[in-house]
Write an enzyme that holds these catalytic residues in place. Sequence first.
Site, PDB file in Angstrom:
ATOM      1  N   LYS A  13       0.920  -1.201  -0.091  1.00 24.04           N
ATOM      2  CA  LYS A  13      -0.036   0.091   0.110  1.00 24.04           C
ATOM      3  C   LYS A  13       0.765   1.276  -0.017  1.00 24.04           C
ATOM      4  O   LYS A  13       0.569   2.220  -0.860  1.00 24.04           O
ATOM      5  CB  LYS A  13      -0.946  -0.158   1.505  1.00 24.04           C
ATOM      6  CG  LYS A  13      -1.954   1.006   1.658  1.00 24.04           C
ATOM      7  CD  LYS A  13      -2.634   0.481   2.679  1.00 24.04           C
ATOM      8  CE  LYS A  13      -1.969  -0.157   4.090  1.00 24.04           C
ATOM      9  NZ  LYS A  13      -1.480   0.832   4.906  1.00 24.04           N
ATOM     10  N   ARG A  88      -9.405   3.198   9.099  1.00 22.92           N
ATOM     11  CA  ARG A  88      -9.286   1.800   9.504  1.00 22.92           C
ATOM     12  C   ARG A  88     -10.634   1.062  10.147  1.00 22.92           C
ATOM     13  O   ARG A  88     -10.589  -0.069  10.458  1.00 22.92           O
ATOM     14  CB  ARG A  88      -8.369   1.638  10.338  1.00 22.92           C
ATOM     15  CG  ARG A  88      -6.938   1.381   9.686  1.00 22.92           C
ATOM     16  CD  ARG A  88      -5.859   1.564  10.772  1.00 22.92           C
ATOM     17  NE  ARG A  88      -4.754   0.573  10.561  1.00 22.92           N
ATOM     18  CZ  ARG A  88      -3.306   0.974  10.078  1.00 22.92           C
ATOM     19  NH1 ARG A  88      -3.267   2.356   9.512  1.00 22.92           N
ATOM     20  NH2 ARG A  88      -2.317   0.240   9.988  1.00 22.92           N
ATOM     21  N   ARG A 160      10.788  -0.926  11.511  1.00 21.80           N
ATOM     22  CA  ARG A 160       9.833  -0.305  12.593  1.00 21.80           C
ATOM     23  C   ARG A 160       9.808  -1.630  13.758  1.00 21.80           C
ATOM     24  O   ARG A 160       9.845  -2.625  13.776  1.00 21.80           O
ATOM     25  CB  ARG A 160       8.527  -0.386  11.841  1.00 21.80           C
ATOM     26  CG  ARG A 160       8.477   0.867  10.993  1.00 21.80           C
ATOM     27  CD  ARG A 160       7.293   1.013  10.254  1.00 21.80           C
ATOM     28  NE  ARG A 160       6.070   0.562  10.942  1.00 21.80           N
ATOM     29  CZ  ARG A 160       4.933   0.668  10.330  1.00 21.80           C
ATOM     30  NH1 ARG A 160       4.785   0.984   9.039  1.00 21.80           N
ATOM     31  NH2 ARG A 160       3.756   0.232  10.861  1.00 21.80           N
ATOM     32  N   ARG A 171      -1.195  -7.116  14.454  1.00 17.65           N
ATOM     33  CA  ARG A 171      -1.715  -5.908  13.691  1.00 17.65           C
ATOM     34  C   ARG A 171      -2.576  -6.771  12.346  1.00 17.65           C
ATOM     35  O   ARG A 171      -3.577  -6.099  12.072  1.00 17.65           O
ATOM     36  CB  ARG A 171      -0.600  -5.030  13.131  1.00 17.65           C
ATOM     37  CG  ARG A 171      -0.061  -4.285  14.304  1.00 17.65           C
ATOM     38  CD  ARG A 171       1.420  -3.695  14.056  1.00 17.65           C
ATOM     39  NE  ARG A 171       1.579  -2.914  12.825  1.00 17.65           N
ATOM     40  CZ  ARG A 171       2.236  -2.878  11.824  1.00 17.65           C
ATOM     41  NH1 ARG A 171       3.561  -3.817  12.255  1.00 17.65           N
ATOM     42  NH2 ARG A 171       2.374  -2.098  10.704  1.00 17.65           N
TER      43      ARG A 171
END
Length: 217
Positions: A13, A88, A160, A171
């Site tokens: 994305k 989201r 990250r 997640r």
Amino acid sequence: MNILLIGAQGSGKGTQAELLAERYKLKPLASGELLRTAIAEGTATGEQVRPYVERGDLVPDALMIELILDAMRRLQGEQGIILDGFPRTIPQAQALDARLNELGQPLNAVIYLDVPRDLLLDRLAGRYICRAHGHVWNIKTRPPKTQGVCDYDGSELYQRSDDQPEKIAHRLDIFFSETIRLLDYYERQGKLARVNGVSGIEQVNQAITQAIEKLAA
Ligand code: AMP
């Protein structure tokens, strides 16, 4: 033109948002990047959102909506936007619709980048992003020319902290239980296209641009 990209972590994305921003001259608005910048700068908002982001949990809707609407206000009218990572949840989508309708600039196209979970896990393990602007690289699928350095701005690449395996799984669970509901929401509005995100960056990009041009026609 306003575009929304929906995809799980590792779906490509961020990379596709960069390419589309360039092609259609859109301003990229990436919620994760906004949050990471606020955290790195140590602002009051950054301190508020830090625990959620570190755990890989969703930032509460009210806070997230305020942050994005504020960022949109600062860009107001300048150019179209490409949203990456927001909304989201359904309340976030409703708040976004309300704001864009007020501005008379509703979303033109919503693209879902469809990638199976096992491939997402594999991709995320190789993901690195740049310190300066959050450009996304991958040691397997999209390596930078020089190891550890961003091709675009020369800044250092890092992994990250929420890209560790157990946080990634958490997640992805949230994505496939919560965020996935947005597909029905936008399908009912006739704005959704599902694009297979498994093939190479160029091929996926072509499929996305075809879908956008069909939806925005
Ligand atoms: P991302 O870079 O899009 O994967 O986002 C990183 C983290 O920021 C997520 O795991 C959440 O903790 C938070 N976040 C980003 N966007 C949102 C959103 N729209 N709603 C709630 N939390 C978000």
